[in-house]
Design a protein around this motif. Sequence first.
Motif, PDB file in Angstrom:
ATOM      1  N   ASN A 294      38.590   7.242  21.238  1.00  0.00           N
ATOM      2  CA  ASN A 294      38.019   6.047  21.383  1.00  0.00           C
ATOM      3  C   ASN A 294      36.486   6.066  20.768  1.00  0.00           C
ATOM      4  N   ALA A 295      36.192   6.933  19.658  1.00  0.00           N
ATOM      5  CA  ALA A 295      34.697   6.862  19.224  1.00  0.00           C
ATOM      6  C   ALA A 295      34.719   6.443  17.617  1.00  0.00           C
ATOM      7  N   LYS A 296      33.823   6.099  17.219  1.00  0.00           N
ATOM      8  CA  LYS A 296      33.366   5.798  15.887  1.00  0.00           C
ATOM      9  C   LYS A 296      33.622   6.735  15.085  1.00  0.00           C
ATOM     10  N   LEU A 297      34.280   6.445  13.645  1.00  0.00           N
ATOM     11  CA  LEU A 297      34.995   7.495  12.978  1.00  0.00           C
ATOM     12  C   LEU A 297      33.609   8.321  12.186  1.00  0.00           C
ATOM     13  N   ARG A 298      32.543   7.769  12.194  1.00  0.00           N
ATOM     14  CA  ARG A 298      31.543   8.527  11.805  1.00  0.00           C
ATOM     15  C   ARG A 298      30.959   9.602  12.842  1.00  0.00           C
ATOM     16  N   ASP A 299      31.012   9.413  14.108  1.00  0.00           N
ATOM     17  CA  ASP A 299      30.770  10.400  14.986  1.00  0.00           C
ATOM     18  C   ASP A 299      31.732  11.554  15.332  1.00  0.00           C
ATOM     19  N   VAL A 300      32.909  11.081  15.054  1.00  0.00           N
ATOM     20  CA  VAL A 300      34.099  12.193  14.870  1.00  0.00           C
ATOM     21  C   VAL A 300      33.918  12.842  13.661  1.00  0.00           C
ATOM     22  N   ALA A 301      33.338  12.566  12.733  1.00  0.00           N
ATOM     23  CA  ALA A 301      33.201  12.984  11.364  1.00  0.00           C
ATOM     24  C   ALA A 301      32.133  14.230  11.334  1.00  0.00           C
ATOM     25  N   ALA A 302      30.884  13.670  12.128  1.00  0.00           N
ATOM     26  CA  ALA A 302      29.767  14.419  12.553  1.00  0.00           C
ATOM     27  C   ALA A 302      29.894  15.626  13.425  1.00  0.00           C
ATOM     28  N   ALA A 303      30.928  15.366  14.497  1.00  0.00           N
ATOM     29  CA  ALA A 303      31.305  16.501  15.304  1.00  0.00           C
ATOM     30  C   ALA A 303      32.292  17.723  14.585  1.00  0.00           C
TER      31      ALA A 303
END
Length: 255
Positions: A229-238
């Motif tokens: 339940n996170a933004k795609l950008r945040d998951v990509a950064a992780a």
Amino acid sequence: MTDTGTPLHGTGRPDPVAGTEFSLQLMLLESRDIAAFLDELAVLAAYRLSTPGNTIHAGVTVLRHKRPRAVAASDPHAMALDELQNGFGEGPCLTALRNRATLLVPDLAVERRWHPYVRTARQHGVASILAVPLDLAGEADAVLNLYSAHPGGFSSEDVSEAETFAVQAASSLRLAVRITQLIEVKSDLSATLESRTIIDMAVGAIMAENRCGRDTAVAILTRASNTRNAKLRDVAAAVIASISGETTISTYFDE
């Protein structure tokens, strides 16, 4: 023109705001943002119309999403008066704003419209009000609100001067609004490009680690985004941080 349809121009006296348009454009160039420019505009309006023994307080109200908002004032008293009227949802300034016509209330003591607001405004020391719309050519709806502690605080010459000032101010304000819109578009574009770069880097990393195609890598990233339940950008950064240890991704592109 007032709300009664009677022109209040042609007083014959020399234009006391000659050069004001240049001054406003200079203010716009020197202001750090549109809010600072509006505050300076209100201060200048109050200064131009004040006379010995009759200090004018000026505010600017903008109509956004059909709701008025006090955005600038020459002083805290003017800001409080604007917010007071907006709280009641009616009054001469809001009427002028909605009708797009100058409205002069020479003496609140005998005014029969907007009774609750007028009574409260008098308690705050207001005796006369002049409201002049700012024609922003569809960019927004705004009004210059002027308050005096004296009955008859605005002569016909004052109304003419205020309307001339409003025309000049509106020209600079339209430019300020458009500049702000361009800055916001640029900022949105930069954010979009930055997000796209981070997502593409993460997709590439997933492709290399899982030996899969781009579509599969995108599906993996999207599934992780939905699961967390996170933004795609945040998951990509992780993903990038887990591989390279980088927590800050810098992007570069030609403007």
